[in-house]
Write an enzyme that holds these catalytic residues in place. Structure first.
Site, short mmCIF file in Angstrom:
data_model
loop_
_atom_site.label_atom_id
_atom_site.label_comp_id
_atom_site.label_asym_id
_atom_site.label_seq_id
_atom_site.Cartn_x
_atom_site.Cartn_y
_atom_site.Cartn_z
N ASN A 88 -15.27 0.71 0.97
CA ASN A 88 -13.83 0.90 1.10
C ASN A 88 -13.47 2.13 1.94
OD1 ASN A 88 -14.50 2.87 -1.00
ND2 ASN A 88 -12.29 2.99 -1.38
N GLY A 122 -12.00 -10.21 -12.24
CA GLY A 122 -12.03 -10.21 -10.78
C GLY A 122 -13.45 -10.16 -10.26
N LYS A 151 -13.45 -5.58 1.90
CA LYS A 151 -14.41 -4.59 1.42
C LYS A 151 -15.86 -5.05 1.48
CE LYS A 151 -11.17 -2.20 -1.63
NZ LYS A 151 -10.90 -1.70 -3.00
N GLY A 177 -2.86 2.37 -12.11
CA GLY A 177 -3.83 2.50 -11.03
C GLY A 177 -3.61 3.60 -10.02
N TYR A 187 -1.33 -0.55 -8.36
CA TYR A 187 -0.46 0.62 -8.52
C TYR A 187 0.95 0.39 -8.00
CZ TYR A 187 -2.00 1.10 -3.70
OH TYR A 187 -2.30 0.83 -2.39
N ILE A 201 -5.97 -1.63 -11.79
CA ILE A 201 -6.12 -0.89 -10.54
C ILE A 201 -4.93 -1.11 -9.61
CG2 ILE A 201 -8.62 -1.08 -10.75
CD1 ILE A 201 -8.54 -2.87 -8.22
N GLY A 214 -13.97 -9.22 -6.63
CA GLY A 214 -13.92 -8.63 -5.30
C GLY A 214 -14.67 -7.31 -5.18
N THR A 226 -9.24 -2.20 2.38
CA THR A 226 -8.74 -2.84 1.18
C THR A 226 -8.85 -4.35 1.30
OG1 THR A 226 -6.89 -2.87 -0.40
CG2 THR A 226 -6.31 -2.87 1.94
N SER A 243 0.79 -1.23 0.00
CA SER A 243 0.00 0.00 0.00
C SER A 243 0.83 1.29 0.00
CB SER A 243 -0.92 0.00 1.22
OG SER A 243 -1.66 1.21 1.27
#
Length: 252
Positions: free
Chosen positions: A91, A133, A70, A235, A213, A211, A135, A66, A17
């Site tokens: 989130n 995905g 979520k 991202g 990063y 997304i 999620g 995260t 992160s």
């Protein structure tokens, strides 16, 4: 130094992160670093959120959420913003002075503003969008794309009703304009991983958005560039957009 306004990121694990760095730099820029702090809260199970909130009673003002919490976090909150409830994922959490909590979804805004401002948007908006995905982030992305009038295909290794397989996607790639990776594949430290699409079918009508990063340019995006896709989007701007929206909510 006495921290009166504590914020943080809830998830597990959190080594990937950039959120702490982003908010810490913001607090320094705004002259708030003496009273405001942003920390990473790695919790191995979602129920630890309640212990965390109790331990920082009166100090904790808001949290970002995260992977992998979520969706799980929603049952532990006092209230859910209607838009987040519709998406089915939270989130961002606002913690009120009385300790009550309310969940929001700012991934939606972070993603939507980047897609609408991308100069390639007119090139792919009339074609199908593919979201890789299942999620919480995927839910927000699908909602944003559908609100923009784009037909979305949800792709999964083990598709259920309303989803397609990677094999089905390969057979219909000529209908696709945008492909969004909302999985953690390619995220640090597993930077050599990538979604299992057939990259040889990509060409300049396809646009890739990741997304992830960290790293900024993932293997997914690199493989797309190697095939001559129309464009790629990293991202980090989505992260910044959702973080700025969270700050707005926390201070509303």
């Amino acid at each position: 130094m006495s921290i009166s306004h504590l914020y943080g990121l809830l998830g597990y694990p959190l080594g990937h992160s950039f959120s702490k760095k982003y908010f810490t730099e913001k607090f320094e820029k705004w002259g708030l670093s003496e009273s405001h702090s942003y920390e990473q809260f790695e919790i191995p199970q979602i129920e630890d959120f309640l212990t965390l909130k109790s331990a920082h009673k009166g100090q904790l003002k808001g949290l970002n959420v995260t992977i992998p919490y979520k969706q799980q976090i929603m049952s532990l909150l006092d209230e859910i913003d209607p838009a987040a409830a519709k998406i089915g994922a939270v989130n961002t959490i606002k913690i009120f002075p009385d300790g009550k909590t309310k969940g929001f979804n700012t991934d939606y805004w972070g993603f939507r503003q980047t897609i609408e401002s991308w100069d390639a948007f007119p090139e792919f908006k009339s074609k199908k969008a593919v979201v890789l995905g299942q999620g919480g982030a995927a839910k927000a992305i699908i909602a944003a794309l559908e609100d923009l009038g784009i037909t979305v295909w949800k792709v999964s290794r083990t598709p259920v009703e309303g989803q397609i397989s990677y094999e089905d996607l390969a057979a219909a790639m000529d209908e696709v304009g945008l492909i969004v990776n909302s999985t953690p594949l390619g995220m640090y430290p597993n930077i050599d991983s990538f979604p299992p699409i057939d990259y040889h079918l990509l060409n300049n009508q396809h646009y890739l958005y990741d997304i992830v990063y960290n790293p900024l340019r993932t293997a997914f995006l690199e493989k797309g560039v190697a095939q001559g896709v129309g464009g790629v989007y990293e991202g980090l701007e989505m992260l910044h957009g959702q973080a700025d929206k969270a700050w707005e909510i926390w201070n509303a």
